[in-house]
Design a protein around this motif. Structure first.
Motif, PDB file in Angstrom:
ATOM      1  N   GLY A  55      27.124   2.537  -5.664  1.00 38.14           N
ATOM      2  CA  GLY A  55      25.927   2.082  -6.330  1.00 38.14           C
ATOM      3  C   GLY A  55      25.218   1.012  -5.535  1.00 38.14           C
ATOM      4  N   GLY A  56      24.232   0.464  -6.136  1.00 40.61           N
ATOM      5  CA  GLY A  56      23.470  -0.622  -5.537  1.00 40.61           C
ATOM      6  C   GLY A  56      22.562  -0.163  -4.416  1.00 40.61           C
ATOM      7  N   PRO A  57      22.196  -1.075  -3.540  1.00 43.34           N
ATOM      8  CA  PRO A  57      21.250  -0.772  -2.472  1.00 43.34           C
ATOM      9  C   PRO A  57      21.658   0.406  -1.586  1.00 43.34           C
ATOM     10  CG  PRO A  57      21.608  -3.134  -2.610  1.00 43.34           C
ATOM     11  CD  PRO A  57      22.596  -2.482  -3.543  1.00 43.34           C
ATOM     12  N   ALA A  58      22.950   0.586  -1.382  1.00 43.66           N
ATOM     13  CA  ALA A  58      23.401   1.658  -0.488  1.00 43.66           C
ATOM     14  C   ALA A  58      23.079   3.045  -1.028  1.00 43.66           C
ATOM     15  CB  ALA A  58      24.894   1.525  -0.219  1.00 43.66           C
ATOM     16  N   THR A  59      22.748   3.166  -2.313  1.00 45.90           N
ATOM     17  CA  THR A  59      22.367   4.473  -2.844  1.00 45.90           C
ATOM     18  C   THR A  59      20.951   4.853  -2.424  1.00 45.90           C
ATOM     19  OG1 THR A  59      21.571   3.556  -4.949  1.00 45.90           O
ATOM     20  CG2 THR A  59      23.875   4.252  -4.852  1.00 45.90           C
ATOM     21  N   LEU A  60      20.145   3.861  -2.049  1.00 45.10           N
ATOM     22  CA  LEU A  60      18.766   4.122  -1.649  1.00 45.10           C
ATOM     23  C   LEU A  60      18.497   3.823  -0.178  1.00 45.10           C
ATOM     24  CD1 LEU A  60      16.922   2.537  -4.707  1.00 45.10           C
ATOM     25  CD2 LEU A  60      17.213   4.971  -4.240  1.00 45.10           C
ATOM     26  N   ILE A  61      19.236   2.873   0.366  1.00 48.14           N
ATOM     27  CA  ILE A  61      18.992   2.429   1.734  1.00 48.14           C
ATOM     28  C   ILE A  61      20.066   2.992   2.654  1.00 48.14           C
ATOM     29  CG2 ILE A  61      18.827   0.432   3.275  1.00 48.14           C
ATOM     30  CD1 ILE A  61      17.961  -1.194   0.784  1.00 48.14           C
ATOM     31  N   HIS A  62      19.600   3.600   3.740  1.00 49.98           N
ATOM     32  CA  HIS A  62      20.504   4.103   4.773  1.00 49.98           C
ATOM     33  C   HIS A  62      20.326   3.184   5.977  1.00 49.98           C
ATOM     34  CE1 HIS A  62      21.317   7.629   2.374  1.00 49.98           C
ATOM     35  NE2 HIS A  62      20.014   7.708   2.148  1.00 49.98           N
ATOM     36  N   ASP A  63      21.374   2.436   6.288  1.00 47.04           N
ATOM     37  CA  ASP A  63      21.313   1.402   7.309  1.00 47.04           C
ATOM     38  C   ASP A  63      20.758   1.936   8.622  1.00 47.04           C
ATOM     39  OD1 ASP A  63      21.735  -1.250   8.174  1.00 47.04           O
ATOM     40  OD2 ASP A  63      23.578  -0.651   9.177  1.00 47.04           O
ATOM     41  N   GLY A  64      19.711   1.276   9.093  1.00 45.58           N
ATOM     42  CA  GLY A  64      19.106   1.658  10.359  1.00 45.58           C
ATOM     43  C   GLY A  64      18.141   2.823  10.260  1.00 45.58           C
ATOM     44  N   VAL A  65      18.025   3.425   9.079  1.00 44.93           N
ATOM     45  CA  VAL A  65      17.117   4.557   8.886  1.00 44.93           C
ATOM     46  C   VAL A  65      15.897   4.126   8.079  1.00 44.93           C
ATOM     47  CG1 VAL A  65      16.855   6.869   7.909  1.00 44.93           C
ATOM     48  CG2 VAL A  65      18.999   6.216   9.032  1.00 44.93           C
ATOM     49  N   ASN A  66      16.142   3.563   6.890  1.00 44.28           N
ATOM     50  CA  ASN A  66      15.034   3.118   6.045  1.00 44.28           C
ATOM     51  C   ASN A  66      15.222   1.671   5.576  1.00 44.28           C
ATOM     52  OD1 ASN A  66      17.078   3.529   4.209  1.00 44.28           O
ATOM     53  ND2 ASN A  66      15.882   4.792   2.829  1.00 44.28           N
ATOM     54  N   GLY A  67      16.078   0.960   6.278  1.00 43.76           N
ATOM     55  CA  GLY A  67      16.322  -0.438   5.963  1.00 43.76           C
ATOM     56  C   GLY A  67      17.557  -0.925   6.687  1.00 43.76           C
ATOM     57  N   LEU A  68      17.889  -2.155   6.402  1.00 43.76           N
ATOM     58  CA  LEU A  68      19.097  -2.732   6.982  1.00 43.76           C
ATOM     59  C   LEU A  68      20.000  -3.180   5.843  1.00 43.76           C
ATOM     60  CD1 LEU A  68      17.606  -4.974   9.833  1.00 43.76           C
ATOM     61  CD2 LEU A  68      18.566  -2.677  10.029  1.00 43.76           C
ATOM     62  N   LEU A  69      21.248  -2.837   5.929  1.00 43.80           N
ATOM     63  CA  LEU A  69      22.230  -3.283   4.948  1.00 43.80           C
ATOM     64  C   LEU A  69      23.113  -4.343   5.595  1.00 43.80           C
ATOM     65  CD1 LEU A  69      23.300   0.138   3.412  1.00 43.80           C
ATOM     66  CD2 LEU A  69      21.898  -1.628   2.320  1.00 43.80           C
ATOM     67  N   VAL A  70      23.337  -5.409   4.866  1.00 43.11           N
ATOM     68  CA  VAL A  70      24.232  -6.461   5.353  1.00 43.11           C
ATOM     69  C   VAL A  70      25.268  -6.738   4.279  1.00 43.11           C
ATOM     70  CG1 VAL A  70      22.507  -7.510   6.864  1.00 43.11           C
ATOM     71  CG2 VAL A  70      22.732  -8.324   4.528  1.00 43.11           C
ATOM     72  N   PRO A  71      26.457  -7.141   4.675  1.00 42.06           N
ATOM     73  CA  PRO A  71      27.489  -7.455   3.691  1.00 42.06           C
ATOM     74  C   PRO A  71      27.051  -8.615   2.785  1.00 42.06           C
ATOM     75  CG  PRO A  71      28.444  -7.247   5.879  1.00 42.06           C
ATOM     76  CD  PRO A  71      26.950  -7.249   6.047  1.00 42.06           C
ATOM     77  N   ILE A  72      27.458  -8.540   1.544  1.00 41.16           N
ATOM     78  CA  ILE A  72      27.142  -9.592   0.577  1.00 41.16           C
ATOM     79  C   ILE A  72      27.692 -10.922   1.074  1.00 41.16           C
ATOM     80  CG2 ILE A  72      27.548 -10.368  -1.795  1.00 41.16           C
ATOM     81  CD1 ILE A  72      27.762  -7.409  -2.561  1.00 41.16           C
ATOM     82  N   TRP A  73      26.895 -11.959   0.921  1.00 36.91           N
ATOM     83  CA  TRP A  73      27.247 -13.342   1.272  1.00 36.91           C
ATOM     84  C   TRP A  73      27.424 -13.585   2.764  1.00 36.91           C
ATOM     85  CZ3 TRP A  73      25.745 -15.733  -2.747  1.00 36.91           C
ATOM     86  CH2 TRP A  73      26.004 -15.269  -4.015  1.00 36.91           C
ATOM     87  N   ASP A  74      27.065 -12.623   3.592  1.00 37.31           N
ATOM     88  CA  ASP A  74      27.210 -12.804   5.044  1.00 37.31           C
ATOM     89  C   ASP A  74      25.894 -13.339   5.610  1.00 37.31           C
ATOM     90  OD1 ASP A  74      27.521 -12.604   7.807  1.00 37.31           O
ATOM     91  OD2 ASP A  74      28.694 -10.741   7.658  1.00 37.31           O
ATOM     92  N   LYS A  75      25.795 -14.655   5.658  1.00 36.03           N
ATOM     93  CA  LYS A  75      24.561 -15.303   6.112  1.00 36.03           C
ATOM     94  C   LYS A  75      24.240 -14.952   7.559  1.00 36.03           C
ATOM     95  CE  LYS A  75      25.351 -19.203   3.060  1.00 36.03           C
ATOM     96  NZ  LYS A  75      25.698 -20.633   2.994  1.00 36.03           N
ATOM     97  N   THR A  76      25.266 -14.833   8.376  1.00 40.99           N
ATOM     98  CA  THR A  76      25.059 -14.513   9.788  1.00 40.99           C
ATOM     99  C   THR A  76      24.481 -13.110   9.939  1.00 40.99           C
ATOM    100  OG1 THR A  76      26.858 -15.989  10.422  1.00 40.99           O
ATOM    101  CG2 THR A  76      26.169 -14.331  12.044  1.00 40.99           C
ATOM    102  N   ALA A  77      25.037 -12.155   9.201  1.00 37.83           N
ATOM    103  CA  ALA A  77      24.530 -10.779   9.276  1.00 37.83           C
ATOM    104  C   ALA A  77      23.094 -10.705   8.763  1.00 37.83           C
ATOM    105  CB  ALA A  77      25.430  -9.841   8.480  1.00 37.83           C
ATOM    106  N   LEU A  78      22.792 -11.460   7.715  1.00 36.83           N
ATOM    107  CA  LEU A  78      21.426 -11.485   7.188  1.00 36.83           C
ATOM    108  C   LEU A  78      20.472 -12.058   8.224  1.00 36.83           C
ATOM    109  CD1 LEU A  78      19.413 -11.056   4.908  1.00 36.83           C
ATOM    110  CD2 LEU A  78      20.085 -13.301   4.004  1.00 36.83           C
ATOM    111  N   ALA A  79      20.851 -13.179   8.823  1.00 38.83           N
ATOM    112  CA  ALA A  79      20.010 -13.794   9.857  1.00 38.83           C
ATOM    113  C   ALA A  79      19.830 -12.846  11.039  1.00 38.83           C
ATOM    114  CB  ALA A  79      20.628 -15.112  10.308  1.00 38.83           C
ATOM    115  N   ASP A  80      20.911 -12.191  11.451  1.00 40.23           N
ATOM    116  CA  ASP A  80      20.822 -11.242  12.563  1.00 40.23           C
ATOM    117  C   ASP A  80      19.857 -10.108  12.243  1.00 40.23           C
ATOM    118  OD1 ASP A  80      22.629 -12.757  14.012  1.00 40.23           O
ATOM    119  OD2 ASP A  80      24.337 -11.425  13.606  1.00 40.23           O
TER     120      ASP A  80
END
Length: 71
Positions: free
Chosen positions: A1-26
């Motif tokens: 569920g959640g964002p991964a049901t609609l977002i495909h990482d690198g295709v129509n968005g970027l998914l980052v692990p929850i609470w991972d500030k570094t991944a979000l910034a990257d």
């Protein structure tokens, strides 16, 4: 569920692990520095609206419920 049901990482968005500030910034930096990928993801992300449209989702749930109760 959640964002991964609609977002495909690198295709129509970027998914980052929850609470991972570094991944979000990257991810944000990647979009700022790579305009081509930002535009590609943005164009593909626009199609999410069609799948997440409340009216469409309601119709799908109504059809499913009707099927379950045998209407």
């Amino acid at each position: 569920g959640g964002p991964a049901t609609l977002i495909h990482d690198g295709v129509n968005g970027l998914l980052v692990p929850i609470w991972d500030k570094t991944a979000l910034a990257d991810g944000i930096i990647r979009l700022i520095e790579d305009r081509e990928i930002a535009e590609k993801l943005g164009e593909k992300a626009a199609a999410i609206v069609e799948r997440a449209n409340p009216d469409i989702v309601f119709e799908q749930w109504a059809a499913y419920i009707d099927e379950i109760i045998g209407r």
